[in-house]
Design an enzyme around this catalytic site. Structure first.
Site, short mmCIF file in Angstrom:
data_model
loop_
_atom_site.label_atom_id
_atom_site.label_comp_id
_atom_site.label_asym_id
_atom_site.label_seq_id
_atom_site.Cartn_x
_atom_site.Cartn_y
_atom_site.Cartn_z
N TYR A 29 12.08 -23.97 -69.60
CA TYR A 29 11.36 -22.56 -69.36
C TYR A 29 11.00 -22.12 -70.70
CZ TYR A 29 14.66 -23.26 -65.30
OH TYR A 29 15.12 -23.81 -64.36
N TYR B 189 19.23 -19.61 -55.84
CA TYR B 189 18.66 -20.80 -56.88
C TYR B 189 19.08 -22.18 -56.19
CZ TYR B 189 17.13 -23.42 -60.69
OH TYR B 189 16.57 -24.45 -61.45
N ASP C 172 25.63 -24.99 -51.34
CA ASP C 172 25.03 -25.48 -52.50
C ASP C 172 26.33 -25.04 -53.68
OD1 ASP C 172 24.35 -25.88 -55.02
OD2 ASP C 172 22.06 -25.31 -54.72
N LYS D 78 26.49 -30.12 -61.90
CA LYS D 78 26.95 -29.57 -63.02
C LYS D 78 28.49 -30.17 -63.60
CE LYS D 78 23.75 -25.80 -63.47
NZ LYS D 78 23.02 -25.34 -62.22
C1 LIG Z 1 21.72 -25.87 -61.39
C2 LIG Z 1 21.69 -25.65 -59.99
C3 LIG Z 1 20.85 -26.44 -59.35
C4 LIG Z 1 19.96 -27.62 -59.89
O1 LIG Z 1 20.88 -28.55 -60.58
P1 LIG Z 1 20.02 -29.42 -61.92
O2 LIG Z 1 20.70 -30.42 -62.13
O3 LIG Z 1 19.52 -28.56 -62.96
O4 LIG Z 1 18.78 -30.06 -61.00
C5 LIG Z 1 20.90 -26.43 -57.91
N1 LIG Z 1 21.64 -25.46 -57.30
C6 LIG Z 1 22.32 -24.46 -57.80
C7 LIG Z 1 23.31 -23.64 -57.26
C8 LIG Z 1 22.35 -24.52 -59.31
O5 LIG Z 1 23.17 -23.77 -60.11
#
Ligand SMILES: *Cc1c(COP(=O)(O)O)cnc(C)c1O
Length: 446
Positions: free
Chosen positions: A27, A155, A255, A284
């Site tokens: 970004y 997100y 997610d 993550k």
């Molecule tokens: C960071 C994140 C993603 C994307 O993960 P990347 O490893 O950056 O592709 C997807 N969903 C959530 C909730 C996130 O915080």
């Protein structure tokens, strides 16, 4: 703690110059960006820079370094695996690190989510979860069910499929033309610790009823919406969501890439609501901030439905799928998650964040304060200037990465109280800076 090799100032500026001429950062514009730090090593809660700064990583390097940086157990696991085999294709081969990580995950993940697809990043895990949901509906003879419902303010990543599920007015507006079209329900407004109000679910009910026969799945970040607004909403929302999905044969994808691994208190944020999804995404903190790895985990029913259909193969397969180094790191990381008492640690961090951040409510520029688990957010009325943020990072030795109007911390789960105090002090200083003049809403970039 750190090795003492120093880099002279000329070398530092030459390296930073090359970086700004040639390397894209997240970004960020290629040139003329605010100064960057040249990181040389990281250990525990601290990142060391070439100029000799030692910065507490108050954002766990984008929420990954849950055990702190370079946990010796993870470093050792990667080293051991690299002696034997750095990589082998997962098509036609399998290997011990993948099998062992799979076994650990089956034990560690919520019950029944035991069919695991390894992906190389969070965004790809989201793409896979969506494809699984669509393939599931296809297997049931409902190919018209190929849309998703997502939440405003969410997100889910930066690839086209994941962007299309993230807040439709957020940072990806520019790319609308290449995104698949899905449906959005309003952001849940009822706060995490407010009294639940059924009205909060009406928008979702409406969207689902209106488009029933097109919907394969609903996707959301449970309780904690991270990357697009650092918002914490009421767990009852998820209970209603589980019910309505069950009623209509719609899958629920949670997610947990940001919220998982004790970040909000319990092991996974879905536990606040006591529900289970049909597919969940993790990433993550999975490898404790060492190597990129993510996964989509599906229930028996989803996996069986796909497997017993006309197209039994799940149609996805990244080149570096289940990379052995990443899997070995994941095993070591899960060992730490399973043996350390992070629940207690996170409770402690939460109490300290509440104690330190609550008084900041009265600051002139504060719009809201939110704390849950090891997440502390100060929402400002107007965003601070980049130069002020940099100055405060240098002066306090605390690495923060505010975006839009949010100054937040998501520190490693091992962060000590005294470090939490320093982090909150840095947040206070940022909140007290002269605010920037109000701008257009395009401020996700540096
Ligand atoms: C960071 C994140 C993603 C994307 O993960 P990347 O490893 O950056 O592709 C997807 N969903 C959530 C909730 C996130 O915080």
């Amino acid at each position: 703690m750190f090795s003492c090799e120093r880099i002279d100032n000329d070398t530092i500026s030459r390296q930073l110059h090359f970086d700004s001429e040639h390397l894209w950062h997240p970004y960020a514009a290629l040139k003329n960006t605010p100064a960057r730090f040249l990181a040389v090593s990281a250990r525990g809660t601290t990142i060391r820079t070439a100029e000799g700064l030692e910065l507490i990583d108050a954002v766990s390097s984008w929420w990954c370094a849950a055990h702190g940086h370079n946990a010796p157990e993870i470093v050792e696991a990667i080293r051991r695996q690299s002696d034997r085999m750095c990589h082998v294709m997962f098509g036609g081969f399998t290997h011990e690190p993948a099998i062992e990580l799979g076994q650990r995950l089956v034990e560690f993940l919520p019950e029944g989510l035991n069919k695991i697809f390894f992906a190389d990043s969070g965004s790809i895990a989201v793409e896979c979860a969506v494809k699984m949901a669509v393939q599931y509906q296809y297997a049931l003879g409902r190919p018209e069910r190929c849309k998703l419902v997502a939440l405003r303010g969410g997100y889910h990543g930066d690839t086209a499929g994941a962007m299309a599920l993230s807040d439709p007015d957020g940072m990806h507006v520019l790319f609308r033309g290449i995104m698949p079209q899905h449906y959005f329900a309003g952001r849940p407004n009822c706060r995490f610790d407010d009294t639940w109000d059924d009205a909060d679910f009406h928008s979702m009910e409406q969207v689902i009823e209106e488009h029933l026969n097109e919907i394969a799945a609903v996707i959301c970040e449970p309780v904690f919406q991270g990357g697009n607004g650092m918002w914490l909403y009421h767990p009852n929302y998820l209970k209603s969501l589980r019910e309505i999905c069950d009623r209509h044969g719609i899958l629920l994808i949670l997610d947990e890439i940001a919220s998982g691994f004790y970040r909000t208190g319990p092991r996974f944020a879905m536990e606040h609501a006591g529900i289970l999804p049909d597919i969940m995404c993790i990433g993550k903190a999975l490898t404790g901030g060492s190597i990129t790895l993510a996964a989509a985990a599906a229930s028996e029913r989803v996996a069986r439905t796909i497997t017993e259909s006309k197209i039994p193969a799940f149609m996805h397969g990244p080149t570096y799928m289940a990379n052995p180094l990443a899997c070995a790191a994941g095993v070591a990381s899960l060992n730490l998650f399973s043996t350390r008492d992070y629940l207690t640690n996170v409770r402690r961090i939460e109490a300290r964040l509440r104690q330190n951040l609550a008084p900041l409510r009265s600051l002139e520029n504060t719009a809201d304060v939110r704390v849950l688990g090891a997440i502390g957010v100060l929402e400002l009325k107007s965003k601070p200037a980049a130069d002020d943020i940099l100055r405060i990072i240098r002066e306090t030795g605390v690495w923060l990465r505010p975006f839009c109007n949010y100054v937040y911390t998501m520190p490693p789960l091992i962060t000590a109280d005294a470090e939490i105090d320093r982090i909150c002090e840095a947040i206070r200083l940022i909140a007290q800076c002269e605010p920037m003049p109000v701008q257009e809403k395009d401020d996700f970039h540096e």
